[in-house]
Design a protein around this motif. Sequence first.
Motif, PDB file in Angstrom:
ATOM      1  N   UNK A 185       0.432   7.583   6.052  1.00  0.00           N
ATOM      2  CA  UNK A 185       0.720   7.399   7.466  1.00  0.00           C
ATOM      3  C   UNK A 185       1.860   8.292   7.961  1.00  0.00           C
ATOM      4  N   UNK A 186       1.796   8.641   9.234  1.00  0.00           N
ATOM      5  CA  UNK A 186       2.819   9.471   9.877  1.00  0.00           C
ATOM      6  C   UNK A 186       3.910   8.600  10.493  1.00  0.00           C
ATOM      7  N   UNK A 187       5.171   8.957  10.226  1.00  0.00           N
ATOM      8  CA  UNK A 187       6.328   8.368  10.892  1.00  0.00           C
ATOM      9  C   UNK A 187       7.235   9.516  11.328  1.00  0.00           C
ATOM     10  N   UNK A 219       0.841  -1.192   0.000  1.00  0.00           N
ATOM     11  CA  UNK A 219       0.000   0.000   0.000  1.00  0.00           C
ATOM     12  C   UNK A 219       0.873   1.238   0.000  1.00  0.00           C
ATOM     13  N   UNK A 220       0.592   2.176  -0.883  1.00  0.00           N
ATOM     14  CA  UNK A 220       1.432   3.366  -1.008  1.00  0.00           C
ATOM     15  C   UNK A 220       1.190   4.379   0.100  1.00  0.00           C
ATOM     16  N   UNK A 221       0.085   4.249   0.851  1.00  0.00           N
ATOM     17  CA  UNK A 221      -0.204   5.203   1.921  1.00  0.00           C
ATOM     18  C   UNK A 221       0.082   4.653   3.311  1.00  0.00           C
ATOM     19  N   UNK A 222       0.276   3.354   3.417  1.00  0.00           N
ATOM     20  CA  UNK A 222       0.434   2.713   4.725  1.00  0.00           C
ATOM     21  C   UNK A 222      -0.874   2.190   5.278  1.00  0.00           C
ATOM     22  N   UNK A 223      -1.991   2.699   4.797  1.00  0.00           N
ATOM     23  CA  UNK A 223      -3.313   2.265   5.260  1.00  0.00           C
ATOM     24  C   UNK A 223      -3.821   1.184   4.312  1.00  0.00           C
ATOM     25  N   UNK A 224      -3.618  -0.068   4.695  1.00  0.00           N
ATOM     26  CA  UNK A 224      -3.879  -1.202   3.802  1.00  0.00           C
ATOM     27  C   UNK A 224      -5.343  -1.625   3.868  1.00  0.00           C
ATOM     28  N   UNK A 225      -5.974  -1.698   2.703  1.00  0.00           N
ATOM     29  CA  UNK A 225      -7.404  -1.975   2.602  1.00  0.00           C
ATOM     30  C   UNK A 225      -7.707  -3.438   2.890  1.00  0.00           C
ATOM     31  N   UNK A 226      -8.803  -3.672   3.640  1.00  0.00           N
ATOM     32  CA  UNK A 226      -9.222  -5.044   3.950  1.00  0.00           C
ATOM     33  C   UNK A 226     -10.657  -5.332   3.509  1.00  0.00           C
ATOM     34  N   UNK A 227     -11.371  -4.335   3.028  1.00  0.00           N
ATOM     35  CA  UNK A 227     -12.762  -4.541   2.635  1.00  0.00           C
ATOM     36  C   UNK A 227     -12.831  -5.560   1.508  1.00  0.00           C
ATOM     37  N   UNK A 228     -13.713  -6.528   1.614  1.00  0.00           N
ATOM     38  CA  UNK A 228     -13.919  -7.649   0.696  1.00  0.00           C
ATOM     39  C   UNK A 228     -12.878  -8.767   0.848  1.00  0.00           C
ATOM     40  N   UNK A 229     -11.794  -8.542   1.580  1.00  0.00           N
ATOM     41  CA  UNK A 229     -10.689  -9.498   1.628  1.00  0.00           C
ATOM     42  C   UNK A 229     -11.072 -10.711   2.461  1.00  0.00           C
ATOM     43  N   UNK A 230     -10.751 -11.896   1.950  1.00  0.00           N
ATOM     44  CA  UNK A 230     -11.105 -13.146   2.639  1.00  0.00           C
ATOM     45  C   UNK A 230      -9.849 -13.966   2.924  1.00  0.00           C
ATOM     46  N   UNK A 231      -9.980 -15.281   2.961  1.00  0.00           N
ATOM     47  CA  UNK A 231      -8.891 -16.162   3.343  1.00  0.00           C
ATOM     48  C   UNK A 231      -7.733 -16.094   2.335  1.00  0.00           C
ATOM     49  N   UNK A 232      -6.489 -16.327   2.797  1.00  0.00           N
ATOM     50  CA  UNK A 232      -5.323 -16.267   1.919  1.00  0.00           C
ATOM     51  C   UNK A 232      -5.374 -17.249   0.742  1.00  0.00           C
ATOM     52  N   UNK A 233      -6.174 -18.305   0.847  1.00  0.00           N
ATOM     53  CA  UNK A 233      -6.252 -19.275  -0.241  1.00  0.00           C
ATOM     54  C   UNK A 233      -6.772 -18.623  -1.525  1.00  0.00           C
TER      55      UNK A 233
END
Length: 579
Positions: free
Chosen positions: A490-492, A357-371
């Motif tokens: 994201x802030x660092x 992710x280019x912003x650091x805030x990684x999207x999880x919406x719709x994401x399911x199992x790693x398979x």
Amino acid sequence: MNYKNILFLAVLCCTLFSCSEEFLDKEPLSEVTPENFFVTASDLELYTNGFYRMLPHTSIYNGDSRTDNIIQNELSDEMRGTRLVPTSGGGWDWAYLRDINFFLENYTRSDDEAAKNHYGGVARFFRAYFYFQKLQRFGEVPWYDSTIDPSDKEALTKPRDSRQFVVDKILEDLDWAIANMEAAQNMFEVSKYTALALKSRVGLYEGTYEKYRSIDGYEKYLEASVAASEELINSSPYRIYSTGKPEEDYANLFNSHEAIGTEIILARAYSEALNIGHNVNYYTTTSSYGRPGMPKDLVNSYLYRDGSRFTDQDNYNQLFFTEEVKDRDPRLSQTIRTPGYTRKGESMELAPNLGATVTGYQITKYVTEPVYDTNGQSITDLTLFRFAEVVLNYAEAKAELGTLTQEDLDNSINLLRDRVGMAHLSLETANGNPDPFMADQYPGVAENNKGVILEIRRERRIELYMENFRWDDVVRWKAGETLTQPIRGMYFPGPGEYDLTGDGETNVVLYQGERPDKLVPGVQYYEIGSDVFLDENNLIEPHPDFDNRTFNENKDYLYPLPRIELQLNPNLEQNPGWE
């Protein structure tokens, strides 16, 4: 009939339908004639199944990447201001309309009155859907409600109709569909409820589009949206999905393999068994496919769980990630990786992967199992219409009309907040103290109901994130300048070792110069100025070489017509600014 079967029928319909994308003079359905078809209910069903190909496919969530909602390693042409006039294509295709009109000219040959009513409504729904897409993209377009003979030069070269004429025709089709279609609760087929949901959407779009351009008569469209929304709210089986688990329910609505019909009115079906998939897992987890992320301005707009504003504190842009996301609207932690995040079906807590992710805030919406992480293997059904949009439309339309009450908010916005255990939105409080952070994003909102309109826009962007609404919302609000605001992540504080999960263990190291000699397994290492760029405020800068963007108010709300279409039809005029 289950829509997974419709997918097969759509393929079959391609053998019946002409699947080319030519202009209006293509021959319709060469293997189908009125004399040998349109007799039984099955005939009507089979023909209209082909219209489902109009609906968005695997890229339904990518629409937000045209805007400031999903930031990728390369900005879209819309965001960069680099769109060009195409020679051909560009969305100016009419094949589906020809097929729809051919059906409407012939379906009454059937003797099955119930089937004629329902499938006539299906066809009119899709004609309305077709024209609404054209209106959103090009503005005024020619309206055709019959098939065109290839030799009919007058019809083929007609000028555009006014947008009010086109919208009125869209609503006329939808009203017919609402009055005649079956009131069935089926997530994979259009019904009376789907037509009501589209009417709610169309009315809000046109009403606000015209209001923010000072066009007389906008109120009737907002009123149409309110009426359709009220009918769905009061007389449909749909409601906001909730099992009483505010930390899970929003996420589960989208990562369920099977669409949840409690709230979802229409969805696109996917199936592992049928080998029909999309790529959301791959898109959000791999470092080689866009690296999408949520921008910081959107993260900043999420309220605290108690309803107070995150941006009211002076240092909101310099809070470290674990502190930044603490006690926020639970939808934030159900949309991006935050401390405690685990993949569906697993127990290992994962930090945001800055490589994905280019912003650091990684999207999880719709994401399911790693398979399902392989490209094209995700099988979550994707939402096209859901009840949450309807209640948002209702609240916004009433706010823009100046008729919104606290009871209206309790029957709309506050239902969404109840799902995630959020404090309620108060009409009096919102209007008494408009949020300056939101006002900076949308300076065009007038004083009347300003505070609550800004709050509804906040709610809409958060609730409908990654559902392909953002571009159309920015257009109808005449808020293009919003897309030119700085994009940050994201802030660092600077080089150092960082714990993004809050468990006391380092999982990200930012360094300058030489890479550390000893690399710890499982820890991410990024060089500042090469892998990660920080601005003067130590915020991730995703596009350091393209940070100054412009939006042309005189042209960028619409797309250009292709050059070849202007040559074929001299009565068409190019959209303003694209000449």
